[in-house]
Design an enzyme around this catalytic site. Structure first.
Site, PDB file in Angstrom:
ATOM      1  N   HIS A 185     -13.897  -0.978   1.662  1.00  0.00           N
ATOM      2  CA  HIS A 185     -14.076  -2.153   1.421  1.00  0.00           C
ATOM      3  C   HIS A 185     -12.750  -3.065   1.375  1.00  0.00           C
ATOM      4  O   HIS A 185     -12.685  -4.113   2.254  1.00  0.00           O
ATOM      5  CB  HIS A 185     -14.924  -2.520   0.290  1.00  0.00           C
ATOM      6  N   GLU A 186     -12.012  -2.963   0.455  1.00  0.00           N
ATOM      7  CA  GLU A 186     -10.691  -3.563   0.223  1.00  0.00           C
ATOM      8  C   GLU A 186      -9.726  -3.431   1.499  1.00  0.00           C
ATOM      9  O   GLU A 186      -8.941  -4.212   1.807  1.00  0.00           O
ATOM     10  CB  GLU A 186     -10.128  -3.198  -1.003  1.00  0.00           C
ATOM     11  N   HIS A 212     -10.653  -5.665   4.297  1.00  0.00           N
ATOM     12  CA  HIS A 212     -10.087  -7.084   4.157  1.00  0.00           C
ATOM     13  C   HIS A 212      -8.395  -6.933   4.585  1.00  0.00           C
ATOM     14  O   HIS A 212      -7.800  -7.585   5.265  1.00  0.00           O
ATOM     15  CB  HIS A 212      -9.978  -7.381   2.563  1.00  0.00           C
ATOM     16  N   HIS A 219      -7.836  -7.182   8.057  1.00  0.00           N
ATOM     17  CA  HIS A 219      -7.921  -8.502   8.442  1.00  0.00           C
ATOM     18  C   HIS A 219      -6.416  -9.092   8.594  1.00  0.00           C
ATOM     19  O   HIS A 219      -5.972  -9.920   9.097  1.00  0.00           O
ATOM     20  CB  HIS A 219      -8.777  -9.136   7.779  1.00  0.00           C
TER      21      HIS A 219
END
Length: 672
Positions: A465-466, A469, A472
């Site tokens: 999940h992290e 990010h 991105h």
């Protein structure tokens, strides 16, 4: 010499962490605010007629050193804080708020911005430049540029108060978490908890100079106890302690702060001409209005409730077999784990040896390589803020792309949870492409003298999940720093993170890295299949839990004055009633430690986790239908990630997917 005031001359212009002392921060902020004010003055008083270049673009590139120092300071206030840093934060936050207010209320500067904005149709601007112009103009209007002098002063005071109170909320929540620990000397009381976890509890006790075992409210310590402890009284005590965080009337109580923050936000909205704070926030989100958010949340609530109720009935049957007729919230994780084991023959502790942290990290790096052509190399020639931190150089086709700081283990000065952040934004200027510095921060169990750091499957998904990010940020390729990376609409920001989690459930990917840390044996095929099938396990309950937080957040920010004659607890119980599957305990409340909305940026935005789930389910379905490593689709997805906030997110999504996302994709994944 103050390293924060020098041009960072380290490799990659990385942050000079090891040279920074606490006494450097305040003087650096004071000096850099002055320097940044001068940059703004130069733009404001430019004798030439206002143009896009000398006004809008000049502002986008102003204050770079102040931004870098702010990133260093506030990131460390989350990842490596202490009393002194927290004290400095109380001085720095008002200073920055005042600086920000001075800019947003600078009439002469706004006149220049408005002059450029008014002629936008006659300017030859590309799409990103148009976005920057629109966002700059709107940002000023939303910060009060069109207000009367009296209202501007009022807004400035509100913003100042909010910055101080939000900071205090977070400090109280952290202090309240750190203040509690459960000391146990009798091993019998810990029956059911796996040996590897007990070793960690022993080490935590030693750190405090105690014999026996210590359980804290830090997630890697608290969750295993709630999952495996057969001692129901222990589970109850820990759950009570967790639920009382900043809700016990003591030194770190946040109840009054909640009321003050909510009231100030409402006042801010009214000064700016909005009905409530949610109206103000959502104007700048994909959802656009509170009505749309409530419609979205309630549609999911209606669909998910029957599934959630059925799941709880299954847990009640298990508990009844143990002689428990009144299953409570503190029993949930324990019996959910039992049921999961029964249904899928999956035991977190049995799985953990297959998920060594280093191997999981290798897998996520490899996935980024396969999808986007990135390569990762550990480096030891840049400064770190803690010895636990590992640093990586990321390249693409041999070209430097980004720095990555990986900080995985809990410690006293680190807040709970997991997050991605940035120490330096990406931007293009003077023919160069200045690359980002990204950080991933988690709280995974530390290695012991006998065992490496082994992750639960939930922690595996957290890392992915992290890292979603982080990608991105890493892939950012925009002209302006304030449109780069994760600088997107808030209900779009969780798409990349939640999208990457999907890979953790794909057998063809799992078998490439789920290997026993001692034997190298691949996780057996039947276990991999069960893991894949378990993706929707307790999805009804989890959905209702998230919807409860979303509805509570929206209620705080739409119901004007509703808190005045109610306690925080009464308000919370009332607003989450439709999503609560267990009786509420009068001694506990979630709101006083709900840092996402009272300290973080999720106020009137917590719904965006579910909103982004629709996006990620729909996006991943596209891959599933065409191959999960499909290079053509990955190339289109890379464009979406690298575009940052340069385009409307729905337009970006449609360019990638060929259509708008469908809520059915999420319902299909969750409930079949």
């Amino acid at each position: 010499m103050n390293p924060l005031l020098e041009k960072f001359s380290t490799k990659y212009t990385s942050s000079p962490f090891e040279e920074i002392k606490e006494e450097h921060y305040l003087p650096a902020f004071q000096e850099l605010v002055k320097t940044s004010e001068k940059e703004i003055d130069d733009i404001t008083n430019n004798p030439e007629a206002p143009t896009f270049e000398n006004t809008i673009e000049a502002m986008a590139f102003s204050g770079e050193q102040l931004d870098r120092v702010s990133n260093i300071f506030f990131n460390l206030n989350s990842a490596e804080t202490n009393d002194e840093i927290q004290k400095i934060a109380q001085e720095v936050s008002p200073l920055l708020t005042e600086f920000s207010s001075k800019i947003s209320q600078n009439e002469k500067l706004f006149e220049r911005i408005k002059s450029v904005y008014d002629q936008k149709n006659s300017l030859s601007l590309n799409e990103e430049q148009q976005t920057l112009l629109n966002e700059t103009y709107k940002g000023f209007v939303r910060s009060g540029a069109l207000l009367s002098e009296e209202d501007k002063k009022k807004l400035e005071k509100i913003n100042m108060d909010l910055s101080i109170k939000s900071l205090q909320f977070g400090q109280n929540a952290l202090a309240s978490t750190n203040a509690y620990f459960k000391h146990i000397t009798n091993k019998e009381e810990l029956k059911g908890i796996p040996e590897a976890i007990l070793q960690q509890y022993e080490e935590d006790a030693k750190e405090k100079g105690l014999e026996g075992y210590v359980i804290t409210l830090q997630y890697p310590s608290y969750l295993p106890a709630m999952t495996y402890a057969e001692n129901r009284e222990l589970r109850k005590e820990l759950a009570l302690a967790n639920g009382k965080k900043s809700f016990d009337g003591g030194e770190y109580d946040n109840q009054n702060l909640i009321k003050e923050i909510v009231k100030l936000r409402q006042e801010k909205a009214e000064v700016l001409g909005y009905k409530n704070y949610a109206d103000f926030v959502l104007e700048e989100r994909m959802a656009q209005s509170p009505a749309k958010v409530f419609e979205f949340l309630n549609e999911l609530l209606e669909k998910a409730t029957p599934y959630a109720q059925k799941e709880i009935e299954e847990l009640k049957s298990l508990a009844k077999a143990d002689g428990i007729d009144d299953i409570q919230s503190y029993d949930h994780t324990f019996y959910a784990e039992k049921l999961r084991k029964q249904k899928f023959d999956i035991d977190d502790e049995e799985l953990k040896p297959y998920f060594q942290l280093e191997k999981v990290q290798e897998a996520v790096f490899g996935l980024a390589g396969k999808l986007f052509g990135l390569e990762f190399k550990e480096i030891n020639d840049i400064q770190k803020y803690h010895s636990d931190v590992k640093t990586y150089e990321i390249t693409e086709n041999g070209n430097y792309k980004s720095l990555l700081y990986a900080d995985y283990h809990p410690r006293k000065g680190k807040r709970a949870g997991a997050w991605m952040t940035s120490y330096k934004n990406q931007y293009k200027q003077n023919g160069g492409n200045s690359r980002p510095h990204i950080s991933v921060v988690c709280n995974f169990t530390k290695p012991t003298k006998d065992t490496p750091s082994l992750l639960t499957f939930q922690e595996v998904t957290t890392l992915f999940h992290e890292f979603g990010h982080a990608l991105h940020g890493v892939l950012a390729d925009t002209q302006y720093p304030n449109l780069s990376g994760t600088s997107v609409k808030w209900d779009f920001v969780e798409l990349p993170s939640q999208f990457l989690e999907n890979y953790c459930y794909e057998p063809e990917f799992l078998e490439t890295f789920a290997k026993h840390y001692q034997t190298g044996e691949i996780l057996p095929k039947d276990k991999i299949e069960k893991l894949s099938q378990s993706k929707s396990f307790m999805e009804g309950y989890q959905t209702l839990r998230q919807l409860g937080f979303g509805l509570l957040d929206m209620a705080y920010h739409t119901e004007v004055g509703a808190l005045e004659n109610k306690s925080v607890k009464e308000f919370e119980v009332e607003k989450t009633a439709a999503t609560n599957l267990y009786p509420s305990n009068p001694e506990t409340a979630a709101s006083p430690s709900f840092s996402h909305i009272f300290q973080g940026g999720y106020s009137a935005g917590y719904y965006s986790y579910k909103w982004a789930e629709v996006l990620d389910a729909d996006a991943f379905q596209y891959f599933k239908e065409n191959g999960i490593f499909n290079p053509e689709i990955a190339a289109k997805y890379k464009i979406l990630l690298s575009s940052g906030g340069t385009k409307n997110p729905m337009e970006l999504y449609k360019n990638f997917r060929g259509r708008e996302p469908k809520v059915e994709s999420l319902l299909k994944r969750a409930f079949g």
